[in-house]
Design a protein around this motif. Structure first.
Motif, PDB file in Angstrom:
ATOM      1  N   GLY A   1     -17.143  -0.877  -2.900  1.00  0.00           N
ATOM      2  CA  GLY A   1     -16.632  -1.785  -3.706  1.00  0.00           C
ATOM      3  C   GLY A   1     -15.278  -2.049  -4.996  1.00  0.00           C
ATOM      4  N   PHE A   2     -14.366  -1.283  -5.262  1.00  0.00           N
ATOM      5  CA  PHE A   2     -12.759  -2.024  -5.457  1.00  0.00           C
ATOM      6  C   PHE A   2     -12.683  -2.815  -4.974  1.00  0.00           C
ATOM      7  CE2 PHE A   2      -8.215  -0.546  -5.974  1.00  0.00           C
ATOM      8  CZ  PHE A   2      -9.008  -0.697  -7.433  1.00  0.00           C
ATOM      9  N   ALA A   3     -12.400  -2.012  -3.347  1.00  0.00           N
ATOM     10  CA  ALA A   3     -11.947  -2.879  -2.181  1.00  0.00           C
ATOM     11  C   ALA A   3     -12.153  -4.487  -1.895  1.00  0.00           C
ATOM     12  CB  ALA A   3     -11.557  -2.584  -1.114  1.00  0.00           C
ATOM     13  N   ARG A   4     -13.446  -4.182  -2.620  1.00  0.00           N
ATOM     14  CA  ARG A   4     -14.642  -5.872  -2.471  1.00  0.00           C
ATOM     15  C   ARG A   4     -13.946  -6.775  -3.665  1.00  0.00           C
ATOM     16  NH1 ARG A   4     -18.840  -3.444   0.425  1.00  0.00           N
ATOM     17  NH2 ARG A   4     -19.988  -2.927  -1.602  1.00  0.00           N
ATOM     18  N   ASP A   5     -13.685  -5.977  -4.816  1.00  0.00           N
ATOM     19  CA  ASP A   5     -13.674  -6.198  -6.058  1.00  0.00           C
ATOM     20  C   ASP A   5     -11.847  -7.116  -5.969  1.00  0.00           C
ATOM     21  OD1 ASP A   5     -16.201  -5.710  -6.797  1.00  0.00           O
ATOM     22  OD2 ASP A   5     -16.058  -4.281  -8.197  1.00  0.00           O
ATOM     23  N   ILE A   6     -11.141  -6.254  -5.648  1.00  0.00           N
ATOM     24  CA  ILE A   6      -9.865  -6.108  -5.554  1.00  0.00           C
ATOM     25  C   ILE A   6      -9.792  -7.560  -4.250  1.00  0.00           C
ATOM     26  CG2 ILE A   6      -7.192  -5.552  -4.569  1.00  0.00           C
ATOM     27  CD1 ILE A   6      -8.312  -4.363  -7.180  1.00  0.00           C
ATOM     28  N   ILE A   7     -10.601  -7.753  -3.674  1.00  0.00           N
ATOM     29  CA  ILE A   7      -9.777  -8.697  -2.163  1.00  0.00           C
ATOM     30  C   ILE A   7     -11.109  -9.884  -3.476  1.00  0.00           C
ATOM     31  CG2 ILE A   7     -10.603  -9.927  -0.695  1.00  0.00           C
ATOM     32  CD1 ILE A   7     -10.802  -6.802   0.317  1.00  0.00           C
ATOM     33  N   LEU A   8     -12.081 -10.169  -4.028  1.00  0.00           N
ATOM     34  CA  LEU A   8     -12.390 -11.233  -4.473  1.00  0.00           C
ATOM     35  C   LEU A   8     -11.260 -11.396  -5.764  1.00  0.00           C
ATOM     36  CD1 LEU A   8     -14.942 -13.282  -6.071  1.00  0.00           C
ATOM     37  CD2 LEU A   8     -15.222 -11.441  -6.951  1.00  0.00           C
TER      38      LEU A   8
ATOM     39  N   GLY B   1     -10.833  -7.455   4.177  1.00  0.00           N
ATOM     40  CA  GLY B   1     -10.995  -8.705   4.955  1.00  0.00           C
ATOM     41  C   GLY B   1      -9.571  -9.633   3.405  1.00  0.00           C
ATOM     42  N   GLY B   2      -9.014  -8.279   2.489  1.00  0.00           N
ATOM     43  CA  GLY B   2      -7.803  -8.656   1.936  1.00  0.00           C
ATOM     44  C   GLY B   2      -6.197  -8.111   2.436  1.00  0.00           C
ATOM     45  N   LYS B   3      -5.396  -8.862   2.271  1.00  0.00           N
ATOM     46  CA  LYS B   3      -3.999  -8.126   2.790  1.00  0.00           C
ATOM     47  C   LYS B   3      -3.437  -7.859   1.589  1.00  0.00           C
ATOM     48  CE  LYS B   3      -1.660 -11.810   3.960  1.00  0.00           C
ATOM     49  NZ  LYS B   3      -0.945 -13.135   3.706  1.00  0.00           N
ATOM     50  N   ALA B   4      -3.754  -5.901   1.757  1.00  0.00           N
ATOM     51  CA  ALA B   4      -2.615  -4.973   1.478  1.00  0.00           C
ATOM     52  C   ALA B   4      -1.580  -4.760   1.841  1.00  0.00           C
ATOM     53  CB  ALA B   4      -3.391  -4.416   0.801  1.00  0.00           C
ATOM     54  N   VAL B   5      -0.832  -4.083   0.824  1.00  0.00           N
ATOM     55  CA  VAL B   5       0.250  -3.705   1.795  1.00  0.00           C
ATOM     56  C   VAL B   5       0.872  -2.213   0.483  1.00  0.00           C
ATOM     57  CG1 VAL B   5       2.725  -3.573   1.735  1.00  0.00           C
ATOM     58  CG2 VAL B   5       1.436  -5.395   2.631  1.00  0.00           C
ATOM     59  N   GLY B   6       1.150  -1.060   1.401  1.00  0.00           N
ATOM     60  CA  GLY B   6       1.032  -0.105   0.280  1.00  0.00           C
ATOM     61  C   GLY B   6       2.653   0.067   0.141  1.00  0.00           C
ATOM     62  N   LEU B   7       3.398   0.962  -1.067  1.00  0.00           N
ATOM     63  CA  LEU B   7       4.395   1.203  -1.173  1.00  0.00           C
ATOM     64  C   LEU B   7       4.283   2.204  -2.329  1.00  0.00           C
ATOM     65  CD1 LEU B   7       4.690  -2.519  -3.636  1.00  0.00           C
ATOM     66  CD2 LEU B   7       5.694  -2.006  -0.855  1.00  0.00           C
ATOM     67  N   THR B   8       6.101   3.218  -1.876  1.00  0.00           N
ATOM     68  CA  THR B   8       5.929   3.487  -3.421  1.00  0.00           C
ATOM     69  C   THR B   8       7.059   2.719  -4.306  1.00  0.00           C
ATOM     70  OG1 THR B   8       7.658   4.872  -2.131  1.00  0.00           O
ATOM     71  CG2 THR B   8       6.124   5.479  -1.789  1.00  0.00           C
ATOM     72  N   GLY B   9       7.336   3.423  -5.165  1.00  0.00           N
ATOM     73  CA  GLY B   9       8.482   3.141  -5.783  1.00  0.00           C
ATOM     74  C   GLY B   9      10.338   3.448  -5.715  1.00  0.00           C
ATOM     75  N   LYS B  10      10.186   4.520  -4.092  1.00  0.00           N
ATOM     76  CA  LYS B  10      11.010   4.219  -3.120  1.00  0.00           C
ATOM     77  C   LYS B  10      11.153   2.883  -2.936  1.00  0.00           C
ATOM     78  CE  LYS B  10      11.380   9.304  -2.069  1.00  0.00           C
ATOM     79  NZ  LYS B  10      11.209   9.981  -1.115  1.00  0.00           N
ATOM     80  N   ASP B  11      10.451   2.357  -2.896  1.00  0.00           N
ATOM     81  CA  ASP B  11      10.442   1.049  -1.794  1.00  0.00           C
ATOM     82  C   ASP B  11      11.370   0.122  -2.758  1.00  0.00           C
ATOM     83  OD1 ASP B  11       9.342   1.366   1.365  1.00  0.00           O
ATOM     84  OD2 ASP B  11       7.425   2.036   0.420  1.00  0.00           O
ATOM     85  N   GLY B  12      11.960  -0.491  -2.186  1.00  0.00           N
ATOM     86  CA  GLY B  12      12.917  -1.903  -3.112  1.00  0.00           C
ATOM     87  C   GLY B  12      13.816  -1.764  -3.896  1.00  0.00           C
ATOM     88  N   GLY B  13      13.758  -0.100  -3.982  1.00  0.00           N
ATOM     89  CA  GLY B  13      14.099   0.417  -5.640  1.00  0.00           C
ATOM     90  C   GLY B  13      13.224  -0.235  -6.963  1.00  0.00           C
ATOM     91  N   LEU B  14      11.925  -0.056  -6.585  1.00  0.00           N
ATOM     92  CA  LEU B  14      11.003  -0.520  -6.978  1.00  0.00           C
ATOM     93  C   LEU B  14      11.022   0.541  -9.279  1.00  0.00           C
ATOM     94  CD1 LEU B  14       8.376  -1.531  -8.718  1.00  0.00           C
ATOM     95  CD2 LEU B  14       7.423  -0.347  -6.874  1.00  0.00           C
ATOM     96  N   LEU B  15      10.872   1.921  -8.412  1.00  0.00           N
ATOM     97  CA  LEU B  15      10.872   2.193  -9.456  1.00  0.00           C
ATOM     98  C   LEU B  15      12.399   3.612  -9.544  1.00  0.00           C
ATOM     99  CD1 LEU B  15       7.043   4.100  -9.322  1.00  0.00           C
ATOM    100  CD2 LEU B  15       8.383   2.176 -10.809  1.00  0.00           C
ATOM    101  N   THR B  16      12.654   3.243 -10.223  1.00  0.00           N
ATOM    102  CA  THR B  16      14.172   4.092 -10.701  1.00  0.00           C
ATOM    103  C   THR B  16      13.944   5.440 -11.908  1.00  0.00           C
ATOM    104  OG1 THR B  16      16.211   2.189 -10.542  1.00  0.00           O
ATOM    105  CG2 THR B  16      16.696   4.557 -11.664  1.00  0.00           C
ATOM    106  N   ALA B  17      13.930   6.652 -11.491  1.00  0.00           N
ATOM    107  CA  ALA B  17      13.235   7.764 -12.341  1.00  0.00           C
ATOM    108  C   ALA B  17      14.515   9.014 -13.012  1.00  0.00           C
ATOM    109  CB  ALA B  17      12.272   8.523 -11.701  1.00  0.00           C
ATOM    110  N   ARG B  18      13.580   9.786 -13.924  1.00  0.00           N
ATOM    111  CA  ARG B  18      14.951  10.606 -13.882  1.00  0.00           C
ATOM    112  C   ARG B  18      13.668  12.158 -14.651  1.00  0.00           C
ATOM    113  NH1 ARG B  18      16.668   8.379 -20.143  1.00  0.00           N
ATOM    114  NH2 ARG B  18      14.472   8.142 -20.417  1.00  0.00           N
ATOM    115  N   LYS B  19      14.159  13.397 -14.223  1.00  0.00           N
ATOM    116  CA  LYS B  19      13.358  14.168 -14.600  1.00  0.00           C
ATOM    117  C   LYS B  19      12.880  14.201 -15.997  1.00  0.00           C
ATOM    118  CE  LYS B  19      14.100  19.562 -14.466  1.00  0.00           C
ATOM    119  NZ  LYS B  19      13.134  19.627 -13.262  1.00  0.00           N
ATOM    120  N   MET B  20      11.199  14.443 -16.376  1.00  0.00           N
ATOM    121  CA  MET B  20      11.320  14.305 -17.694  1.00  0.00           C
ATOM    122  C   MET B  20      11.418  15.788 -18.526  1.00  0.00           C
ATOM    123  SD  MET B  20       7.216  14.838 -18.169  1.00  0.00           S
ATOM    124  CE  MET B  20       6.724  12.301 -18.214  1.00  0.00           C
ATOM    125  N   GLU B  21      11.572  15.736 -19.318  1.00  0.00           N
ATOM    126  CA  GLU B  21      12.381  16.799 -20.018  1.00  0.00           C
ATOM    127  C   GLU B  21      11.544  17.214 -21.134  1.00  0.00           C
ATOM    128  OE1 GLU B  21      15.591  15.760 -22.409  1.00  0.00           O
ATOM    129  OE2 GLU B  21      16.715  15.644 -21.042  1.00  0.00           O
TER     130      GLU B  21
END
Length: 301
Positions: free
Chosen positions: A43-50, A116-136
């Motif tokens: 159901g989630f997949a179909r809702d996202i496509i809709l 029937g959707g067009k999804a692409v999987g990413l992590t924060g490493k792809d395209g410099g999407l998420l720059t992170a630091r160690k949580m204190e």
């Protein structure tokens, strides 16, 4: 015939909301039972496509704690938690990246594409999407009554979001599906809470809505009744008096931060309900708890 008329009435009710949100970005944190039960996954997949077909731009950020736990157990790697956060040493981080960025992410992508959707999987490493630091993280030492720093390994927090890759995918009608893994300035990998990632991405995109799917109805009052709307200015008070407690605290704070970063409205809703996202976005009353700056005119929707 009456059943057909009811279906037409549902579409009529949705029409003004479709018009309002056409072309807008909706960030959805996908997790809990909605990621586990087959009926809810389909159901989630179909809702996202809709959403995509009628002109919205959904962006999915997913978790995967139970799946990580299963693989660690199978590999005989013991899990430890501190203040609800998984201690992530180098061996655990390898598993986290494999499960989140590989298995879980690709399953979600495949499920959307299969319907029937067009999804692409990413992590924060792809395209410099998420720059992170160690949580204190700190805790009070009961012996000395002074705070001490806790080392929970490669658990991170988001420093910066570069939404360029998401913008590029949206412009070409792709649906981004993002695993909450970030990269440090020296190339180190960090495991980041998915709610926090969703909130920061929503803020960077100036999304119309941030939706957090959970395994509860939303925020409830002391009598156990659902609170349908909360102004961001009330959140500290509700945390102080324990109306908002436990695992709901970081979710509520995530919503407040997202609104302060420019998100129109945030929602904590029950992902165990079929078509939860559609019910929240396209019906007059919605479901769950909405958190926003209700002094703004555009927070009425």
């Amino acid at each position: 015939m009456q059943e057909l008329i009811k279906k037409a009435e549902v579409l009529t009710e949705a029409l003004p909301w479709i018009k309002r949100f056409y072309g807008k970005t909706i960030v959805i944190k996908y997790g809990g039972n909605a990621m586990v039960e087959e009926r809810l996954k389909e159901g989630f997949a179909r809702d996202i496509i809709l959403m995509k077909y009628i002109g919205l731009n959904p962006v999915v950020v997913h978790g995967g704690g139970p799946q990580i736990g299963q693989v660690l157990k199978a590999m005989k790697i013991e899990s430890h938690f501190v203040q609800g956060m998984r201690v992530t040493d180098s061996a655990t981080m390898d598993v986290v990246e494999m499960v989140l960025g590989g298995k879980v992410n690709k399953e979600i992508v495949a499920n959307i594409n299969r319907h029937g959707g067009k999804a692409v999987g990413l992590t924060g490493k792809d395209g410099g999407l998420l720059t992170a630091r160690k949580m204190e993280m700190t805790a009070m030492n009961p012996a000395t009554l002074t705070p001490e720093i806790l080392d929970i390994g490669m658990v991170g927090e988001v420093v910066a979001v570069n939404p360029q890759i998401i913008d590029a995918l949206e412009q070409n009608n792709f649906i981004p599906v993002i695993a909450p893994i970030g990269v440090g300035v020296n190339g180190e990998t960090y495991n980041i809470n998915a709610d926090l990632v969703a909130g920061r991405i929503a803020g960077a995109l100036k999304a119309e809505k941030l939706i957090l799917l959970t395994d509860v109805e939303g925020v409830k009052d002391k009598q156990g009744q659902l609170i349908s709307t909360i102004d961001i200015r009330r959140v500290p008070e509700l945390i102080q008096n324990t109306t908002i407690s436990g695992g709901m605290i970081p979710k509520a704070n995530c919503c407040v931060d997202a609104v302060n970063e420019g998100v129109g409205k945030t929602h904590i809703i029950d992902g165990r309900m079929e078509h939860a996202c559609l019910l929240e976005i396209f019906t007059d009353h919605g479901i769950g708890t909405a958190i926003a700056d209700f002094s703004r005119e555009d927070s009425a929707a």
